[in-house]
Design a protein around this motif. Structure first.
Motif, PDB file in Angstrom:
ATOM      1  N   ILE A 127      12.609 -16.868   7.875  1.00  0.00           N
ATOM      2  CA  ILE A 127      11.211 -16.594   7.495  1.00  0.00           C
ATOM      3  C   ILE A 127      11.284 -16.014   6.087  1.00  0.00           C
ATOM      4  O   ILE A 127      11.673 -14.860   5.891  1.00  0.00           O
ATOM      5  N   LEU A 128      10.962 -16.828   5.111  1.00  0.00           N
ATOM      6  CA  LEU A 128      11.091 -16.456   3.704  1.00  0.00           C
ATOM      7  C   LEU A 128       9.857 -15.673   3.254  1.00  0.00           C
ATOM      8  O   LEU A 128       8.750 -16.220   3.247  1.00  0.00           O
ATOM      9  N   CYS A 129      10.067 -14.399   2.901  1.00  0.00           N
ATOM     10  CA  CYS A 129       8.937 -13.571   2.455  1.00  0.00           C
ATOM     11  C   CYS A 129       8.785 -13.642   0.939  1.00  0.00           C
ATOM     12  O   CYS A 129       9.777 -13.516   0.211  1.00  0.00           O
ATOM     13  N   VAL A 130       7.554 -13.823   0.513  1.00  0.00           N
ATOM     14  CA  VAL A 130       7.239 -13.834  -0.921  1.00  0.00           C
ATOM     15  C   VAL A 130       5.971 -13.017  -1.128  1.00  0.00           C
ATOM     16  O   VAL A 130       5.197 -12.821  -0.192  1.00  0.00           O
ATOM     17  N   GLY A 131       5.777 -12.521  -2.341  1.00  0.00           N
ATOM     18  CA  GLY A 131       4.552 -11.777  -2.605  1.00  0.00           C
ATOM     19  C   GLY A 131       4.667 -10.959  -3.866  1.00  0.00           C
ATOM     20  O   GLY A 131       5.763 -10.562  -4.266  1.00  0.00           O
ATOM     21  N   VAL A 167       7.400 -19.602   6.004  1.00  0.00           N
ATOM     22  CA  VAL A 167       7.176 -18.772   4.813  1.00  0.00           C
ATOM     23  C   VAL A 167       6.178 -17.684   5.191  1.00  0.00           C
ATOM     24  O   VAL A 167       5.277 -17.911   6.003  1.00  0.00           O
ATOM     25  N   ALA A 168       6.375 -16.485   4.661  1.00  0.00           N
ATOM     26  CA  ALA A 168       5.389 -15.417   4.866  1.00  0.00           C
ATOM     27  C   ALA A 168       4.921 -14.937   3.502  1.00  0.00           C
ATOM     28  O   ALA A 168       5.747 -14.508   2.682  1.00  0.00           O
ATOM     29  N   TYR A 169       3.611 -15.033   3.272  1.00  0.00           N
ATOM     30  CA  TYR A 169       3.050 -14.462   2.046  1.00  0.00           C
ATOM     31  C   TYR A 169       2.680 -13.019   2.343  1.00  0.00           C
ATOM     32  O   TYR A 169       1.821 -12.753   3.190  1.00  0.00           O
ATOM     33  N   GLU A 170       3.350 -12.104   1.662  1.00  0.00           N
ATOM     34  CA  GLU A 170       3.116 -10.679   1.893  1.00  0.00           C
ATOM     35  C   GLU A 170       2.900  -9.976   0.555  1.00  0.00           C
ATOM     36  O   GLU A 170       3.875  -9.554  -0.096  1.00  0.00           O
ATOM     37  N   PRO A 171       1.639  -9.849   0.141  1.00  0.00           N
ATOM     38  CA  PRO A 171       1.398  -9.110  -1.105  1.00  0.00           C
ATOM     39  C   PRO A 171       1.922  -7.681  -0.942  1.00  0.00           C
ATOM     40  O   PRO A 171       1.574  -6.998   0.022  1.00  0.00           O
ATOM     41  N   VAL A 172       2.773  -7.260  -1.861  1.00  0.00           N
ATOM     42  CA  VAL A 172       3.461  -5.968  -1.701  1.00  0.00           C
ATOM     43  C   VAL A 172       2.451  -4.823  -1.627  1.00  0.00           C
ATOM     44  O   VAL A 172       2.632  -3.858  -0.874  1.00  0.00           O
ATOM     45  N   TRP A 173       1.348  -4.953  -2.348  1.00  0.00           N
ATOM     46  CA  TRP A 173       0.332  -3.897  -2.377  1.00  0.00           C
ATOM     47  C   TRP A 173      -0.410  -3.773  -1.043  1.00  0.00           C
ATOM     48  O   TRP A 173      -1.151  -2.809  -0.831  1.00  0.00           O
ATOM     49  N   ALA A 174      -0.209  -4.719  -0.155  1.00  0.00           N
ATOM     50  CA  ALA A 174      -0.910  -4.671   1.137  1.00  0.00           C
ATOM     51  C   ALA A 174       0.019  -4.252   2.274  1.00  0.00           C
ATOM     52  O   ALA A 174      -0.425  -4.045   3.392  1.00  0.00           O
ATOM     53  N   ILE A 175       1.322  -4.114   1.992  1.00  0.00           N
ATOM     54  CA  ILE A 175       2.270  -3.808   3.069  1.00  0.00           C
ATOM     55  C   ILE A 175       2.308  -2.316   3.338  1.00  0.00           C
ATOM     56  O   ILE A 175       2.637  -1.526   2.450  1.00  0.00           O
ATOM     57  N   GLY A 176       1.922  -1.960   4.555  1.00  0.00           N
ATOM     58  CA  GLY A 176       1.986  -0.559   4.983  1.00  0.00           C
ATOM     59  C   GLY A 176       1.006   0.340   4.257  1.00  0.00           C
ATOM     60  O   GLY A 176       1.099   1.562   4.325  1.00  0.00           O
ATOM     61  N   THR A 177       0.044  -0.240   3.553  1.00  0.00           N
ATOM     62  CA  THR A 177      -0.887   0.571   2.754  1.00  0.00           C
ATOM     63  C   THR A 177      -2.260   0.675   3.392  1.00  0.00           C
ATOM     64  O   THR A 177      -3.087   1.461   2.957  1.00  0.00           O
ATOM     65  N   GLY A 178      -2.510  -0.162   4.399  1.00  0.00           N
ATOM     66  CA  GLY A 178      -3.844  -0.195   4.994  1.00  0.00           C
ATOM     67  C   GLY A 178      -4.783  -1.058   4.169  1.00  0.00           C
ATOM     68  O   GLY A 178      -5.935  -1.286   4.539  1.00  0.00           O
ATOM     69  N   LEU A 211       2.779 -17.674   7.133  1.00  0.00           N
ATOM     70  CA  LEU A 211       2.198 -16.488   7.761  1.00  0.00           C
ATOM     71  C   LEU A 211       1.669 -15.546   6.685  1.00  0.00           C
ATOM     72  O   LEU A 211       2.215 -15.486   5.587  1.00  0.00           O
ATOM     73  N   TYR A 212       0.641 -14.777   7.039  1.00  0.00           N
ATOM     74  CA  TYR A 212       0.175 -13.720   6.135  1.00  0.00           C
ATOM     75  C   TYR A 212       0.692 -12.377   6.651  1.00  0.00           C
ATOM     76  O   TYR A 212       0.668 -12.121   7.865  1.00  0.00           O
ATOM     77  N   GLY A 213       1.162 -11.533   5.753  1.00  0.00           N
ATOM     78  CA  GLY A 213       1.561 -10.180   6.131  1.00  0.00           C
ATOM     79  C   GLY A 213       1.052  -9.169   5.136  1.00  0.00           C
ATOM     80  O   GLY A 213       1.052  -9.412   3.919  1.00  0.00           O
ATOM     81  N   GLY A 214       0.610  -8.041   5.663  1.00  0.00           N
ATOM     82  CA  GLY A 214       0.093  -6.972   4.798  1.00  0.00           C
ATOM     83  C   GLY A 214      -1.081  -6.317   5.487  1.00  0.00           C
ATOM     84  O   GLY A 214      -2.211  -6.781   5.359  1.00  0.00           O
ATOM     85  N   SER A 215      -0.764  -5.261   6.287  1.00  0.00           N
ATOM     86  CA  SER A 215      -1.795  -4.503   7.000  1.00  0.00           C
ATOM     87  C   SER A 215      -2.679  -5.382   7.888  1.00  0.00           C
ATOM     88  O   SER A 215      -3.894  -5.176   7.968  1.00  0.00           O
ATOM     89  N   VAL A 216      -2.056  -6.365   8.563  1.00  0.00           N
ATOM     90  CA  VAL A 216      -2.809  -7.117   9.581  1.00  0.00           C
ATOM     91  C   VAL A 216      -3.056  -6.168  10.748  1.00  0.00           C
ATOM     92  O   VAL A 216      -2.170  -5.432  11.175  1.00  0.00           O
ATOM     93  N   LYS A 217      -4.305  -6.193  11.241  1.00  0.00           N
ATOM     94  CA  LYS A 217      -4.690  -5.308  12.343  1.00  0.00           C
ATOM     95  C   LYS A 217      -5.554  -6.101  13.317  1.00  0.00           C
ATOM     96  O   LYS A 217      -5.989  -7.220  12.999  1.00  0.00           O
TER      97      LYS A 217
END
Ligand code: PEP
Length: 259
Positions: A127-131, A167-178, A211-217
Motif C-alpha cells: 500500500i504505497l502512501c503518498v501525500g 495507493v493511499a493518498y494521505e495529505p500530511v497536514w490531515a494525518i492525526g490532526t483532525g 484509499l484516502y487517509g487523513g483524519s477519516v472518522k
C-alpha cells in the motif's frame, strides 16, 4: 465501470498492548459481518502480527504490516523485519512510504520503491502512501509532490506493478490532526493519481484501489467514499475505536452494522 471493491484499513501505528489488541480484533470481527462490498484490513505493530493472525482466523478481515525491510534476503540487518517473515505470520498487505516513515525516519522515494519491490517479490500487496505537507499544499506544489512520489514507482518499476498494489493518498497536514481534506480536495488528487497511471496503462489505472487517509472518522467517511476515485480509507486514530472503525467500514461496504 462500477466502482472497485473498497478497502478500509486500520493503521494502529505504535499503539496498543497485547490484551487490548486482542479485544479490539475480537470486537471488530464480531461487527464486521460478512464484509459486504468492502475489505477490512488491520495493520497492528509487528510484535502483535502473529497473535492477530490467529485471532483473525475464520474472519473476513485481512492482516497487514506497517513497514518492512527493503532487503529481501536474510542477513545482518539488525532490527529489520523482512517481507518473508511477514508472509510467515499471515500478512497479505504491507504499508510502504507512510509519511511518518518518510518524515521521522528519513525514508526517501528510492527507499520506498525498494520496499515496494521487496514486498511484491515475496507476494505481499504494498500500500504505497503518498501525500503533500501543508507547506507544499500552500505553496501550490501538491500535484508536483504527489506526482513525484507516484512516478518514483512508475518510472522504476513500470505501471504493471500497480496491478498488485494499492495507493493511499494521505495529505500530511490531515494525518492525526483532525483536519480532513474535503471530499473535493481528496477527489481532485485521487483523480490526478489515476490519470498519471492511466497515461501508461488505462486498464491498471481503472482497477487500482486508491484509499484516502487523513483524519477519516465515522462522521466524514461516507461523503469521502462516495466520490468516484476514492476506494476506501487508510485510518489511523479512528481505527483504535471499535464503533468508529465499524461505522467507517460500513460506510464503505454499504452494509448495516451488525446489531
Ligand atoms: C494514518 O496513520 O495513516 C492516518 C491517516 O492517521 P489518522 O487517521 O489518525 O489521521
Amino acid at each position: 465501470m462500477g466502482k472497485r471493491t473498497a478497502i478500509v484499513a486500520g493503521n494502529w501505528k505504535m499503539n496498543g498492548a497485547l490484551g487490548a489488541s486482542r479485544d479490539l480484533v475480537v470486537e471488530l470481527a464480531a461487527g464486521v459481518g460478512t464484509g459486504g462490498g468492502a475489505e477490512m484490513l488491520l495493520c497492528p505493530p509487528f510484535v502483535y502480527l502473529d497473535a492477530a493472525s490467529r485471532w483473525l482466523e475464520s474472519t473476513p478481515i485481512a492482516l497487514g504490516a506497517q513497514n518492512l525491510a527493503s532487503e529481501v534476503d536474510p542477513g545482518a540487518y539488525t532490527g529489520e523485519v523482512s517481507g518473508t517473515m511477514l508472509r510467515d505470520v499471515g500478512c497479505v498487505y504491507v504499508v510502504v512510504g507512510h509519511s511518518e516513515r518518510r518524515t521521522l525516519y528519513g525514508e526517501s522515494d528510492e527507499q520506498v520503491v525498494a520496499k515496494f519491490r521487496a514486498a511484491q517479490t515475496v507476494g505481499l500487496v504494498p500500500i504505497l502512501c503518498v501525500g503533500e505537507t501543508l507547506a507544499e499544499r500552500e505553496g501550490g506544489r501538491t500535484e508536483t509532490v504527489v506526482s513525484r512520489q507516484v512516478n518514483a514507482v512508475l518510472e522504476t518499476l513500470g505501471a504493471s506493478v500497480l496491478a498488485a498494489a494499492v495507493v493511499a493518498y494521505e495529505p500530511v497536514w490531515a494525518i492525526g490532526t483532525g483536519r480532513t481534506a474535503t471530499p473535493d480536495q481528496a477527489q481532485e488528487v485521487h483523480a490526478l493519481i489515476r490519470a498519471l497511471i492511466a497515461a501508461q496503462d488505462a486498464t491498471i489505472a481503472g482497477g487500482l484501489r486508491i484509499l484516502y487517509g487523513g483524519s477519516v472518522k465515522a462522521g466524514n467517511a461516507e461523503e469521502l467514499f462516495a466520490r468516484d476515485d476514492i476506494d476506501g480509507g487508510l485510518v489511523g486514530g479512528a481505527s483504535l475505536d471499535v464503533s468508529e472503525f465499524l461505522t467507517i467500514f460500513h460506510a464503505a461496504s454499504g452494509q448495516e452494522p451488525a446489531p
